[in-house]
Structures are given as C-alpha cells and as structure tokens.
Design an enzyme around this catalytic site. Structure first.
Site, short mmCIF file in Angstrom:
data_model
loop_
_atom_site.label_atom_id
_atom_site.label_comp_id
_atom_site.label_asym_id
_atom_site.label_seq_id
_atom_site.Cartn_x
_atom_site.Cartn_y
_atom_site.Cartn_z
N GLU A 22 0.87 -0.97 0.10
CA GLU A 22 -0.11 -0.01 0.09
C GLU A 22 0.87 1.34 0.06
O GLU A 22 0.37 2.42 0.26
CB GLU A 22 -0.96 0.18 1.31
CG GLU A 22 -2.24 -0.84 1.04
CD GLU A 22 -3.08 -0.98 2.28
OE1 GLU A 22 -2.83 -1.14 3.44
OE2 GLU A 22 -3.87 -0.11 2.25
N SER A 150 -6.28 -2.09 1.11
CA SER A 150 -6.74 -1.49 -0.29
C SER A 150 -7.13 -2.51 -1.49
O SER A 150 -6.90 -2.39 -2.69
CB SER A 150 -5.40 -0.80 -0.65
OG SER A 150 -5.19 0.47 0.01
N TYR A 216 -9.43 4.19 -5.67
CA TYR A 216 -8.40 5.29 -5.77
C TYR A 216 -8.50 5.83 -7.34
O TYR A 216 -8.08 6.82 -7.44
CB TYR A 216 -7.08 4.75 -5.59
CG TYR A 216 -6.87 4.09 -3.98
CD1 TYR A 216 -7.16 5.05 -2.93
CD2 TYR A 216 -6.77 2.83 -3.63
CE1 TYR A 216 -6.99 4.54 -1.64
CE2 TYR A 216 -6.60 2.17 -2.41
CZ TYR A 216 -6.83 3.27 -1.62
OH TYR A 216 -6.63 2.61 -0.35
N ARG A 255 -11.42 2.98 11.23
CA ARG A 255 -12.43 2.78 10.41
C ARG A 255 -13.00 1.45 10.10
O ARG A 255 -12.14 0.63 9.79
CB ARG A 255 -12.03 3.57 8.92
CG ARG A 255 -13.37 3.97 8.18
CD ARG A 255 -13.01 4.30 6.56
NE ARG A 255 -12.93 3.08 5.94
CZ ARG A 255 -11.74 2.39 5.22
NH1 ARG A 255 -10.77 3.49 5.13
NH2 ARG A 255 -11.55 1.27 4.82
N ASP A 257 -15.12 -1.37 8.34
CA ASP A 257 -16.01 -2.11 6.98
C ASP A 257 -17.05 -2.80 7.31
O ASP A 257 -16.58 -4.15 7.79
CB ASP A 257 -14.71 -2.37 5.87
CG ASP A 257 -14.09 -1.06 5.47
OD1 ASP A 257 -14.23 -0.03 5.59
OD2 ASP A 257 -12.86 -1.48 5.06
N GLU A 270 -13.66 -5.69 8.67
CA GLU A 270 -12.34 -5.44 9.39
C GLU A 270 -12.36 -4.06 9.86
O GLU A 270 -13.38 -3.45 9.76
CB GLU A 270 -11.30 -5.38 8.17
CG GLU A 270 -11.54 -4.39 7.34
CD GLU A 270 -10.35 -3.87 6.36
OE1 GLU A 270 -9.26 -4.13 6.91
OE2 GLU A 270 -10.32 -3.05 5.39
N ASN A 272 -9.53 -0.65 9.88
CA ASN A 272 -8.26 -0.24 9.79
C ASN A 272 -7.95 0.91 10.71
O ASN A 272 -8.57 1.80 10.81
CB ASN A 272 -8.36 0.57 8.16
CG ASN A 272 -8.94 -0.42 7.07
OD1 ASN A 272 -8.06 -1.27 6.68
ND2 ASN A 272 -10.14 -0.32 6.92
N GLY A 276 -7.08 5.38 5.25
CA GLY A 276 -6.59 6.36 3.96
C GLY A 276 -6.94 7.57 4.40
O GLY A 276 -8.04 7.96 4.69
N1 LIG Z 1 -17.25 -10.88 2.45
C1 LIG Z 1 -17.51 -10.25 1.63
N2 LIG Z 1 -18.61 -10.05 0.84
C2 LIG Z 1 -18.83 -9.21 -0.26
N3 LIG Z 1 -17.94 -8.50 -0.45
C3 LIG Z 1 -16.77 -8.35 0.30
C4 LIG Z 1 -16.48 -9.16 1.29
N4 LIG Z 1 -15.31 -9.11 1.88
C5 LIG Z 1 -14.90 -7.96 1.22
N5 LIG Z 1 -15.53 -7.59 0.34
C6 LIG Z 1 -15.51 -6.34 -0.64
O1 LIG Z 1 -13.94 -6.27 -0.66
C7 LIG Z 1 -13.60 -4.75 -0.01
C8 LIG Z 1 -12.22 -5.19 0.47
O2 LIG Z 1 -12.40 -5.74 1.58
P1 LIG Z 1 -11.50 -5.57 3.28
O3 LIG Z 1 -12.33 -4.52 3.68
O4 LIG Z 1 -11.75 -6.81 3.94
O5 LIG Z 1 -10.10 -5.53 2.61
P2 LIG Z 1 -9.00 -4.51 2.58
O6 LIG Z 1 -8.18 -4.60 1.74
O7 LIG Z 1 -8.37 -4.39 3.98
O8 LIG Z 1 -9.64 -3.12 2.42
P3 LIG Z 1 -9.21 -1.49 2.96
O9 LIG Z 1 -8.76 -0.66 1.62
O10 LIG Z 1 -10.38 -0.85 3.40
O11 LIG Z 1 -8.00 -1.72 3.77
C9 LIG Z 1 -14.76 -4.46 0.52
O12 LIG Z 1 -14.88 -3.17 0.82
C10 LIG Z 1 -15.92 -5.08 -0.07
O13 LIG Z 1 -16.16 -4.34 -1.11
C1 LIG Z 2 -5.52 2.67 3.21
C2 LIG Z 2 -6.52 1.74 3.25
N1 LIG Z 2 -6.24 0.38 3.84
C3 LIG Z 2 -7.77 2.01 4.01
O1 LIG Z 2 -8.37 1.45 5.02
O2 LIG Z 2 -8.24 3.22 3.72
MG LIG Z 3 -11.68 -2.67 3.98
MG LIG Z 4 -8.17 -2.89 5.48
#
Ligand SMILES: Nc1ncnc2c1ncn2[C@@H]1O[C@H](COP(=O)(O)OP(=O)(O)OP(=O)(O)O)[C@@H](O)[C@H]1O
Ligand SMILES: C[C@@H](N)C(=O)O
Ligand SMILES: [Mg+2]
Ligand SMILES: [Mg+2]
Length: 308
Positions: A22, A150, A216, A255, A257, A270, A272, A276
């Site tokens: 990232e 991301s 992004y 934050r 999700d 999750e 974070n 971001g």
């Molecule tokens: N179980 C699920 N069912 C449907 N969509 C999902 C699921 N898990 C993740 N997603 C999709 O994938 C995206 C990324 O998942 P997640 O937030 O777990 O990963 P991340 O890479 O840590 O994200 P971030 O950029 O927030 O750090 C989510 O925002 C959602 O759109």
């Molecule tokens: C930076 C990205 N992991 C976010 O949660 O926004």
């Molecule tokens: Mg996420």
């Molecule tokens: Mg994340």
C-alpha cells in the site's frame, strides 16, 4: 472541536510511504496530512519509512509521530513498538490493537468468540483446503491475504478453479490467506475519531466489489452520506463499530468496513487502524459530514496522541 495550541505538539514526524503493497496509497495520504499540518502551523516534517527507520528515529528530534503508514511495517504494531522504545508518543492504536486489526484472521477469531457478526471463513494453505472451503461455505466466495489492505490480492470467486487460482495469487502477498462467504448487499464504512463514531457512508460501485480501482482511480464510485438507513439501523451500525473497535483495543481513530446482507443483517469485515487520507478516502468524507474539515481532522487525530 476544541481550539489547540499547535506549538504544544512540538516537532511532529509524519511517518508515511513505507515498504508495504500500500506504499503508493500511503505516499498520497502522507502528503495530504503533512501539508495540512504545516498549513495549520504545526512544526511537522515527513519521514518516508525505509530500512533505516531505526537510525532516523534516533537521529531526528521528534516530539510526536503522526503515523500514516498503511499495511505491514506501519499499521501492524511494528512501528508502534519502535516508537514505544524511543519514548515518542504517536497517533492511533497501540501495539496489540494495531497487530490484531492488521490480521483479518485473528480479528475474525476475536469477534467470533465474542458473538460479533463477521462472515464465515476458512483458512487456505493447500489445494485440499480450497476444496474443503468450497464444500463448507459454497459459492460465491472472496479470497483475501490475511494482512493486506486497499483490496490488494483479493478476488471474488464462483467455482473451485477460480478459488485455487485466487488462492495462488493471494499467496504472493501473504502466506496466510483466508476465504470468506460472499455477502450480497450494500456496503458501509464507519469512522471512529477520538472515541466518537462519525456518520456512516454507504458505498456503491459498478465493479464487482470495492476494489483498488474503485477506491483510488474510478470516478463513478458512489458515496452516500447520510447513508440512507433508518435512524435506528444507523445507530445499530454505529454501536457495532464501537464494539468492533473496543474488542480489538483500537484507539485514537480507525474505520470499520461492514456489509449488509439481503435480510438486513450487518457483517463486520475489518477495522483499519490507519485509514486512508487521500483525496478519494473515506474518513475525510465522514469528518466533513460531522463538521470537521481536513485540517481539523488531522489536528484531532494528532491531539488524540496526547491522551496516552
Ligand atoms: N465477505 C464479503 N462479501 C462481499 N464483499 C466483500 C467481502 N469482503 C470484502 N468484500 C469487498 O472487498 C472490499 C475489501 O475488503 P476488506 O475491507 O476486507 O479489505 P482491505 O483490503 O483491508 O480494505 P481497505 O482498503 O479498507 O483496507 C470490501 O470493501 C468489499 O467491497
Ligand atoms: C488505506 C486503506 N487500507 C484504507 O483503509 O483506507
Ligand atoms: Mg476494507
Ligand atoms: Mg483494510
């Protein structure tokens, strides 16, 4: 927001960049945070975190650190541990919460053990695991490296062949890979700032999911705030976010999700701990809806580091 004497922060190191997948996102987040701090009159300077970080931390005069590193080596407790040793106060979560929240598998284990809803999952370490996960969870599924962000290394899969391919691809990012039940329904993201839960945002994308492109690069990603839930459901979502943060020990800011299924149930994905801060990012949008501009947001995050 209470008025702050920016001189009381002393010399602030903004830690950004880093060596995780990232990095590019963190370069953008870091540039935005550094510019906002300097414009506000804070004596801030940037450090692009590289292999010489231990020497840099000792060589510079640093009164306080603003951590805006995303991913491993910055959001996972390692930098936080270094700063603890150096006696430098820093923004965001401490060592344990950072490490736990960076690891989606451990996060889910904590939440599941406390009855907090998170999609069912399996761990993938072999092709046999792929077949067993398909049998247990059914399709579609989503494959994730355990410690990424991301949406890097993630894929939605609809059959066993796609699952095996996605597992192989995800392993390049982290040898710990998990697969989750796909939740069909709207997605929400909810920020915590200095113990307060900010207005939730509902996300919309024309892509399969909220992937790197949607996060992004795309211009057609939709951000709905107010999020359209009834006041009671919005309150429920905020309460779930509070629980999500408290159970992991997340402090300062973060934050969560969340997906909502077709029956209306919420499922935590999750938290974070260094969200971001780019011009496409979500915490700045939630802060704005809460009445804080970007400058006030970064000053609030920085001030929360004074609470110890
Ligand atoms: N179980 C699920 N069912 C449907 N969509 C999902 C699921 N898990 C993740 N997603 C999709 O994938 C995206 C990324 O998942 P997640 O937030 O777990 O990963 P991340 O890479 O840590 O994200 P971030 O950029 O927030 O750090 C989510 O925002 C959602 O759109
Ligand atoms: C930076 C990205 N992991 C976010 O949660 O926004
Ligand atoms: Mg996420
Ligand atoms: Mg994340």
């Amino acid at each position: 927001m209470a008025t702050v004497d920016v001189k009381s922060f002393g010399r602030v190191a903004v830690l950004y960049g880093g060596i995780s997948a990232e990095r590019e996102v963190s370069l953008r987040s870091g540039a935005a945070v550094l510019a906002a701090l300097q414009t506000a009159g804070v004596d801030a300077f940037g450090i692009d975190v590289q292999a010489d970080i231990v020497r840099r931390i000792s060589a510079e005069k640093i009164d306080r650190a603003f951590i805006v590193l995303h991913g491993r080596g910055g959001e996972d407790g390692t930098i936080q541990g270094l700063l603890e040793w150096a006696g430098i106060p820093y923004t965001g979560s401490k060592v344990l919460a950072s490490a736990l929240a960076m690891d989606k598998l451990r996060t889910k284990q904590v939440w599941s053990s406390l009855g907090i809803p998170t999609p069912q999952h399996s761990v993938l370490s072999s092709v046999e695991d792929c077949a067993a996960a398909a049998e247990k969870l059914g399709f579609p599924l989503i494959v994730k490296p355990a410690q990424e962000g991301s949406s890097i290394g993630m894929a939605k899969v609809n059959n066993l062949q796609e699952l095996e391919q996605a597992w192989q691809a995800a392993r390049h990012y982290d040898r710990n890979v998990l697969v989750e039940q796909w939740i069909t329904g709207p997605e929400f993201t909810i920020a915590m700032l200095d113990g307060e839960i900010l207005p939730p945002i509902r996300l919309g994308t024309n892509r399969e999911f909220y992937d790197y492109e949607a996060k992004y690069l795309a211009d057609d990603t939709q951000y709905q705030i107010p999020c359209g839930l009834s006041p009671e459901r919005e309150q429920e979502l905020k309460e779930l976010t509070r629980q999500a943060c408290e159970t992991l020990g997340v402090t300062g800011w973060g934050r969560a999700d969340v997906m909502q299924d077709e029956q209306g149930n919420f499922w935590l994905l999750e938290v974070n701990t260094t969200p971001g801060m780019t011009d496409h990012s979500l915490v700045p949008m939630a802060a704005k809806a809460h009445g804080l501009n970007f400058s006030q947001l970064v000053l609030t995050v920085l001030a929360s580091s004074m609470k110890g």
